[in-house]
Design a protein around this motif. Structure first.
Motif, mmCIF file in Angstrom:
data_model
loop_
_atom_site.group_PDB
_atom_site.id
_atom_site.type_symbol
_atom_site.label_atom_id
_atom_site.label_comp_id
_atom_site.label_asym_id
_atom_site.label_seq_id
_atom_site.Cartn_x
_atom_site.Cartn_y
_atom_site.Cartn_z
ATOM 1 N N PRO A 62 0.819 -1.225 0.000
ATOM 2 C CA PRO A 62 0.000 0.000 0.000
ATOM 3 C C PRO A 62 0.844 1.263 0.000
ATOM 4 C CG PRO A 62 -0.872 -1.583 1.571
ATOM 5 C CD PRO A 62 0.424 -2.149 1.064
ATOM 6 N N THR A 63 0.425 2.218 -0.821
ATOM 7 C CA THR A 63 1.136 3.503 -0.869
ATOM 8 C C THR A 63 0.977 4.267 0.438
ATOM 9 O OG1 THR A 63 0.702 3.599 -3.238
ATOM 10 C CG2 THR A 63 1.400 5.642 -2.163
ATOM 11 N N GLY A 64 -0.201 4.179 0.999
ATOM 12 C CA GLY A 64 -0.449 4.895 2.240
ATOM 13 C C GLY A 64 -1.323 4.089 3.178
ATOM 14 N N VAL A 65 -1.131 4.314 4.458
ATOM 15 C CA VAL A 65 -1.916 3.656 5.504
ATOM 16 C C VAL A 65 -2.442 4.752 6.418
ATOM 17 C CG1 VAL A 65 -1.895 2.054 7.432
ATOM 18 C CG2 VAL A 65 -0.558 1.547 5.393
ATOM 19 N N LEU A 66 -3.756 4.784 6.580
ATOM 20 C CA LEU A 66 -4.393 5.789 7.419
ATOM 21 C C LEU A 66 -4.798 5.159 8.739
ATOM 22 C CD1 LEU A 66 -5.472 8.715 7.610
ATOM 23 C CD2 LEU A 66 -7.657 7.848 6.733
ATOM 24 N N LEU A 67 -4.257 5.671 9.841
ATOM 25 C CA LEU A 67 -4.585 5.194 11.179
ATOM 26 C C LEU A 67 -5.728 6.042 11.727
ATOM 27 C CD1 LEU A 67 -0.962 4.761 12.596
ATOM 28 C CD2 LEU A 67 -2.380 3.070 11.434
ATOM 29 N N VAL A 68 -6.848 5.403 12.002
ATOM 30 C CA VAL A 68 -8.066 6.103 12.427
ATOM 31 C C VAL A 68 -8.442 5.616 13.820
ATOM 32 C CG1 VAL A 68 -10.478 6.569 11.903
ATOM 33 C CG2 VAL A 68 -8.831 6.275 10.044
#
Length: 642
Positions: free
Chosen positions: A170-176
């Motif tokens: 994955p290019t980006g990982v968003l931590l929510v």
């Protein structure tokens, strides 16, 4: 000795001469030679003696006068000024203005490295492979989130393993997740496990007052990251720059939107950024732009939620291994008593317990310290210095007793943990409830029970003092009950007349009113119906248990704080046991100072089976309790303690 050596000799050997005498001797032919340097005249007489004089005012005829009398006149050569010095003198005002401008621009831009010419440079802090010591062992309570990001670590360590099968990381990982759940800590653990460079920056660091600066910083950050690839870029609070476009005041020319556009291009544009993984964190994913969340940019969203009971136990073990603990402290028990706590809350719990232990000069942290720390976090600090009138204290005791009694009698309500009339935070008294387990959702019966419990305090005051003397202490209770009732009608579909329909404006909706006037009136009627039915239910419960209300008030006035076991005793209408440790602290010192007096009173009570009017007048608290001897000793001890 030459003439010039004579001029350059010791000035102390030159005789001073006034200007009038100088002119007179020139006219007499006694002056042989002079050297004029501005207003200073140095010369040699015909007898070879030297002199020095000063011209009091500019004299244009002096040269002709000297030459006329055959005096040899010489002058000093002017000092030569360099070309650069002349340029500096002429350009000094302009250079001063430029320096002032640079100074103010550095202040407006935070004085970054490189000065005013570094506006477009990235402010990301680069941490080397050996600078980050955080690993997955330091992150607890989010096992699923750790599993999701472990693939990033494997890819950064050995990318060929995934590339052989055509896989793309994955290019980006968003931590929510909510605040304090460990999103930033998890990002550090990724870099610490992978042993790769780590660029850390906040979303607010991109946005500046000048349009285009943020986009330039995004470009510069990715240029630096390409040189250090494979690496991780961590953007904390990305919602500061990643909000939905079109909602700003400046439209498409808004600085924040231009920064977001550049970030979208860098993450997935014409040029690929292989080996660069962007990890971002936010607790507001609903405001992020849809283009930022699509696959190819932030391909994966990892939810870092509040920990469950097992996760809280793991987090407590991580923090408690850094402090000395007593034998009675168990992380498992503390985890069960802290539902809804985030990782940051649990870290604060351990720290507050350590501070309580330090104030008591203890060598280890005990279970009691953790109990006090939890009460402080949940209910606020004790305000024992607050001076309360006796009637206010009694009113507070009735109020909290009303909450507790209704909570014990309504179905499916959280168990009572503690009831206190000691002022904490902004409240004069608190009834604390602790769920038996982690609560995910609530049913209608639980919600209606919460409404009834909220009104229990106000109803207790009304039953004891009448409607005219009900205090304002129930303001927060009314607010809480009204919010629950309105949500039941407009959001959760518990109204039979309105049905399961959403009747509130969405968070992002531009419509201020989503219901008609008739529907709004029906909503108000349904909300009132829920409140009225549960108000009457709480009123009946307290009316039927009025004796328990008085007994609980007496217990609160005596002990100030009662726990769940004492509440059970009161509800069962049996003798109330003393709180744990209360008798040791209160009665043992009393035996040393008041034992003779207490023994005399006890013998008098046994003999006459009554208390004299004089004793009742001196100690009015004794007349209100069932055990006057013990209460009298307690009251005397309180006086001596004060």
């Amino acid at each position: 000795m030459s003439l010039f050596q004579g001029f350059g000799g010791d000035s102390n050997k030159q005789s001073a001469m006034d200007y009038t005498t100088f002119n007179k001797e020139v006219s007499q032919g006694q002056i042989q030679q002079v050297l004029i340097d501005g207003q200073v005249i140095k010369g040699v007489k015909t007898n070879q003696s030297t002199f020095e004089t000063y011209i009091p005012a500019p004299d244009l005829d002096l040269m002709n006068y000297l030459i006329k009398h055959n005096v040899k006149v010489e002058g000093t050569a002017p000092e030569e000024t360099s070309f650069l010095a002349s340029i500096f003198v002429s350009w000094f005002p302009m250079l001063l203005l430029i320096g002032v401008w640079i100074f103010f621009m550095r202040n407006m831009q935070g004085g970054g490295k490189g000065g005013a010419m570094s506006f477009g440079k990235s402010k990301a802090k680069l941490m080397g492979e050996d600078q980050i010591k955080t690993t997955f062992a330091d992150v607890a309570g989010c096992d699923e989130a750790k599993e999701d990001v472990k693939e990033l670590v494997d890819y950064l360590k050995d990318a060929t393993k995934f590339q052989k099968l055509g896989g793309r990381i994955p290019t980006g990982v968003l931590l929510v997740g909510p605040p304090g759940t460990g999103k930033t800590l998890l990002a550090k653990a990724i870099a610490g496990e992978a042993k790769v460079p780590f660029f850390a920056i906040s979303g607010s660091d991109f946005v500046e007052m000048f349009v285009g600066v943020g986009a330039s910083r995004v470009r510069d950050m990715f240029e630096q990251a390409k040189k250090s690839a494979p690496c991780i870029i961590f953007i904390d609070e990305i919602d500061a720059v990643g909000r939905q476009r079109g909602s700003g005041v400046g439209g498409g020319n808004d600085e924040r939107e231009q920064t977001l556009n550049q970030l979208l291009v860098e993450m997935d544009g014409f040029e690929g950024n292989e080996g660069i993984i962007v990890v971002a964190a936010t607790n507001r994913p609903d405001v992020l732009d849809a283009a930022l969340l699509r696959p190819g940019r932030f391909d994966r969203q990892v939810v870092v939620g509040l920990p469950d009971v097992r996760g809280r136990e793991q987090i407590l073990n991580v923090h408690m291994r850094k402090v000395p603990l007593a034998d009675d402290v168990e992380a498992k028990i503390l985890a069960r008593g802290t539902p809804g706590f985030s990782g940051a809350d649990l870290a604060n719990l351990v720290n507050e317990a350590a501070l309580f232990a330090a104030r008591s000069n203890k060598r280890t942290i005990t279970k009691e310290d953790f109990e006090q720390a939890r009460d402080k976090i949940l209910m606020g600090s004790e305000r024992r210095s607050l001076v309360m009138r006796e009637e206010d204290k009694e009113s507070t005791a009735y109020h909290e007793a009303g909450h507790a009694i209704v909570a014990k009698l309504v179905p499916q309500h959280h168990p009572i943990h503690k009831v206190t009339i000691i002022p904490r935070g902004r409240a004069l008294g608190v009834t604390q409830f602790l769920p038996e387990g982690d609560q995910i959702s609530q049913n209608r019966q639980e919600l209606e029970s919460s409404i009834a419990v909220a009104y229990g305090g106000r109803i207790a005051e009304e039953l004891i003092y009448g409607k005219d003397r009900v205090s304002t202490g129930a303001s927060q209770d009314i607010k809480q009950a009204s919010a629950i009732a309105r949500a039941m009608v407009t959001e959760w579909g518990f109204s039979e007349k309105l049905g399961p329909i959403l009747l509130t404006a969405e968070a992002n909706s531009l419509r201020s009113n989503t219901v008609s006037h008739e529907t709004g009136k029906l909503i108000d009627d349904e909300v009132r119906s829920f409140i009225e039915s549960n108000y009457q239910r709480a009123f009946k419960l307290l009316t039927d248990n009025l004796d328990v209300l008085h007994a609980m008030k007496d217990a609160l006035m005596k002990y100030e704080t009662i726990d769940a076991l004492q509440v059970d005793d009161l509800m069962a209408r049996v003798e109330v046991r003393a709180p744990a440790g209360w008798g040791d602290e209160k009665t043992e010192p009393a035996k040393e100072t008041t034992e003779p007096k207490a023994a005399v009173v006890e013998e008098t009570v046994k003999a006459e089976e009554t208390v004299s009017e004089e004793v009742v007048q001196d100690e009015p608290v004794v007349a209100e309790t069932e055990e006057p001897v013990i209460t009298k000793a307690d009251s005397e001890q309180k006086k001596e303690d004060k």
